[in-house]
Design a protein around this motif. Sequence first.
Motif, PDB file in Angstrom:
ATOM      1  N   ARG A   1       1.340   6.615  -6.880  1.00 39.21           N
ATOM      2  CA  ARG A   1       0.182   7.379  -7.354  1.00 39.21           C
ATOM      3  C   ARG A   1       0.398   8.874  -7.148  1.00 39.21           C
ATOM      4  NH1 ARG A   1      -3.428   5.113  -4.365  1.00 39.21           N
ATOM      5  NH2 ARG A   1      -4.175   3.580  -5.875  1.00 39.21           N
TER       6      ARG A   1
ATOM      7  N   ASN B   1       0.667   4.016  -2.961  1.00 35.50           N
ATOM      8  CA  ASN B   1       0.252   5.399  -2.706  1.00 35.50           C
ATOM      9  C   ASN B   1       1.340   6.384  -3.124  1.00 35.50           C
ATOM     10  OD1 ASN B   1      -2.235   4.666  -1.680  1.00 35.50           O
ATOM     11  ND2 ASN B   1      -1.548   4.623   0.443  1.00 35.50           N
TER      12      ASN B   1
ATOM     13  N   GLN C   1       0.814  -1.213   0.000  1.00 37.47           N
ATOM     14  CA  GLN C   1       0.000   0.000   0.000  1.00 37.47           C
ATOM     15  C   GLN C   1       0.850   1.268   0.000  1.00 37.47           C
ATOM     16  OE1 GLN C   1      -3.403  -0.159  -0.206  1.00 37.47           O
ATOM     17  NE2 GLN C   1      -3.364   2.051  -0.523  1.00 37.47           N
TER      18      GLN C   1
END
Length: 233
Positions: free
Chosen positions: A19, A16, A12
């Motif tokens: 992104r 993130n 994760q």
Amino acid sequence: MSFLNPDTNTNQLERNLLRIMRIFLLVAGVYITLFGGVNGSERIFGVMILVALTIINAPAIFTGNRIRALPVEIELLLLAMVLFELVGGDALGLYVKLPYYDNFMHFMLPLYIALIGMMLVYTMYHFGRLKATFLEMAIIIVIVTIGLGGVLEMGEYTYDKYLASGPLGQITGNTQMQGSPTQDPLDDTMNDLFTDTAGGIVGALIGVLLIRRAERRGGHWKIADEIEDMIQE
């Protein structure tokens, strides 16, 4: 998987971070292309940011995700290079505003390149395409990194000598590549080569340490699997 929804095989935190960097660079690229950077005349660097994003994501973009994007570790390093070079150094003018930003970049870019190089040669080693010790791998990568640094310095000299005062110089703001707020061109060039070498050595050593850590845990550096999967696809 898409530009805003990176590979779900990553954790994760990496997803993130990837992104955020993709979105930031996309917005920065569009803004700089339309309005320029610190002086309003750096639109070319906005275009270069968008081109870099396209190239980095080209495998997935142009094959409808049939070929996966680069491994997240490599993409993060490439995006960091775009961020510090094109956004910070060029569009925001940090090479001029911060006296030692040039030294910082000539250390960090070779570090990133050497680390990516270690990922690639380790993949060849792990899958039997290369026979070498980890020290030999590191030495090869450092030498290649130094060579790339020399090519860059020749490019900077060529730009300053023949291109800076012409049409290309007008597009890029007639900025001189060699020399800095604290150094004359010769000292700048030699210090760049020394810091290129230092960055390459550190990047290669980080690669060796990551390999050793994976082996101590009874496995191998998993980046090799990701690179091999991408090649096979």
